[in-house]
Design a protein around this motif. Structure first.
Motif, PDB file in Angstrom:
ATOM      1  N   ASP A  42     -11.432  24.908  24.116  1.00  0.00           N
ATOM      2  CA  ASP A  42     -11.472  23.367  24.632  1.00  0.00           C
ATOM      3  C   ASP A  42     -12.762  24.598  25.638  1.00  0.00           C
ATOM      4  OD1 ASP A  42     -11.341  22.914  28.001  1.00  0.00           O
ATOM      5  OD2 ASP A  42      -9.749  23.994  27.619  1.00  0.00           O
ATOM      6  N   PRO A  43     -13.641  23.202  25.635  1.00  0.00           N
ATOM      7  CA  PRO A  43     -15.139  22.990  26.214  1.00  0.00           C
ATOM      8  C   PRO A  43     -15.354  23.829  27.943  1.00  0.00           C
ATOM      9  CG  PRO A  43     -14.127  20.881  26.233  1.00  0.00           C
ATOM     10  CD  PRO A  43     -13.251  21.843  25.431  1.00  0.00           C
ATOM     11  N   THR A  44     -14.465  23.756  28.230  1.00  0.00           N
ATOM     12  CA  THR A  44     -14.144  24.258  29.542  1.00  0.00           C
ATOM     13  C   THR A  44     -14.393  25.547  29.747  1.00  0.00           C
ATOM     14  OG1 THR A  44     -12.028  23.457  30.739  1.00  0.00           O
ATOM     15  CG2 THR A  44     -13.424  22.086  30.479  1.00  0.00           C
ATOM     16  N   GLN A  45     -13.518  26.432  28.396  1.00  0.00           N
ATOM     17  CA  GLN A  45     -13.434  28.052  28.373  1.00  0.00           C
ATOM     18  C   GLN A  45     -14.598  27.636  27.508  1.00  0.00           C
ATOM     19  OE1 GLN A  45     -11.397  28.829  30.506  1.00  0.00           O
ATOM     20  NE2 GLN A  45     -10.432  27.443  31.284  1.00  0.00           N
ATOM     21  N   GLY A 218      -7.903  30.663  29.612  1.00  0.00           N
ATOM     22  CA  GLY A 218      -7.350  28.671  28.891  1.00  0.00           C
ATOM     23  C   GLY A 218      -6.051  28.456  29.413  1.00  0.00           C
ATOM     24  N   ARG A 224      -1.490  20.968  26.729  1.00  0.00           N
ATOM     25  CA  ARG A 224      -2.886  20.491  27.249  1.00  0.00           C
ATOM     26  C   ARG A 224      -3.209  18.380  26.235  1.00  0.00           C
ATOM     27  NH1 ARG A 224      -7.727  22.951  24.044  1.00  0.00           N
ATOM     28  NH2 ARG A 224      -6.803  25.378  24.737  1.00  0.00           N
TER      29      ARG A 224
END
Length: 353
Positions: A42-45, A218, A224
């Protein structure tokens, strides 16, 4: 159309020899082809990408000769006692359900530069079943020549089993076996729905120094960007699909729950051997916690084997009561809901539109 009618899981009473328990200590079919480069962080994690980097390096560090000098499979041979190498010889993947811990653990198994006979992968339940089948000393001898032991879903809600496996791992560390583990929640440990690294290390007592905690943040990847779980089908649709699908099973859900009480959970994998799809009618809330925990194990084995589940009755997110979902085993129940939901999506094409 299938040539014969569907099978019934309730009619199966599998027997699993100890040799099969040993031979099957490899990543399950769902994770046969996973690798670090197939993990989708996950690019946000950022912790997810970091985990890939750390675990890749850990795997590379396990190359070369085994710490005890073992160069070939020694399932039932005696292993000499050795001093464990300095520094952490294990990693603990700390994170919530659905962040890809099993994917990463299986990728570590695949990436470790040793022949499959020198690597073992199994759930905590499968490991305790192995000890029960072989005995403690024989299990130490069986696994002592391995390069790596991966333990998925380390169960920390049974103090006796935790002490047993902790003692086993201590002996294996002495033999130079590297360890990797993920963990489940203790009763009463709610919070984020995960088991914190500090608590895991405390529960496994003297092994703390052998593990490097690796936090993976995440959301459940199965949720997701995916659609909501499909609504249950009718009894007629499920039955028709079961008869039209080669290798499908067809069971009444209440009857299946009763049958699970008569089959040891170590045999649930064998219970599904050769099954292409599980079709269930009259799915409803499970009546008690013992039944619920057995259903969790079955859901895990079906998910491992990528067996679609087609059902009528209530949606899978209504299987467990609010009391169960707020209790000490909540993580297991949410994992079961997540996995059964994914398998229900897989089963949707079985119903003719």
């Amino acid at each position: 159309m299938a040539d014969a009618g569907p099978q019934a899981l309730c009619a199966r009473e599998p027997r699993v020899p100890a040799e099969r328990l040993v031979a099957e200590m490899v990543p399950p079919p769902r994770f046969d082809s996973v690798r670090f480069d197939t993990y989708d962080p996950d690019p946000t994690q950022p912790s997810q990408s970091e985990a890939v980097t750390v675990l890749s390096g850990f795997a590379a560090g396990l190359g070369g000769a085994h710490a005890s000098g073992a160069g070939k499979r020694r399932w039932f041979a005696r292993t000499p006692k050795n001093t464990a190498p300095a520094g952490p010889r294990g990693v603990y993947l700390d994170g919530g359900y659905g962040v890809g811990k099993t994917h990463l653990l299986a990728s570590l198994w695949h990436a470790t530069p040793a022949e499959p006979a020198l690597k073992a992968f199994g759930t905590f339940v499968e490991l305790t079943n192995l000890v029960g089948a072989l005995g403690f000393q024989q299990t130490v001898q069986t696994l002592g020549g391995h390069r790596l032991l991966c333990i998925d879903e380390f169960e920390l809600d049974d103090p006796g089993d935790t002490v047993l496996v902790s003692s086993l791992l201590s002996r294996l560390v002495e033999q130079g076996v590297a360890l990797a583990a993920t963990s489940n929640t203790l009763p009463g440990k709610l919070g984020e729905g995960r088991f914190a690294a500090a608590d895991f290390l405390r529960e496994i007592q003297g092994l703390s120094a052998h593990f490097r905690p690796l936090r993976i943040d995440g959301q459940d990847y199965r949720h997701r960007g995916l659609p909501e779980a499909p609504a249950p089908f009718s009894d007629e649709q499920v039955t028709k699909a079961a008869y039209a699908t080669e290798g499908a099973s067809l069971d009444d859900f209440p009857g299946l729950l009763e049958h699970l009480a008569r089959v040891h959970p170590s045999r649930y994998g064998a219970l599904t051997d050769g099954i292409a799809a599980v079709c269930l009618t009259d799915v409803g809330p499970v009546p008690d916690q013992s039944t619920a925990l057995r259903l969790v194990v079955l859901a895990d084995r079906l998910y491992d084997r990528e067996v679609p589940v087609l059902a009528s009755g209530v949606p899978f997110d209504r299987l467990f009561s609010d009391e169960m979902l707020n209790g000490g085993y909540r993580k297991k129940y949410f994992r079961a809901i997540s996995r059964l939901t994914a398998l229900a999506r897989d089963a949707k094409p079985l119903v003719s539109q």
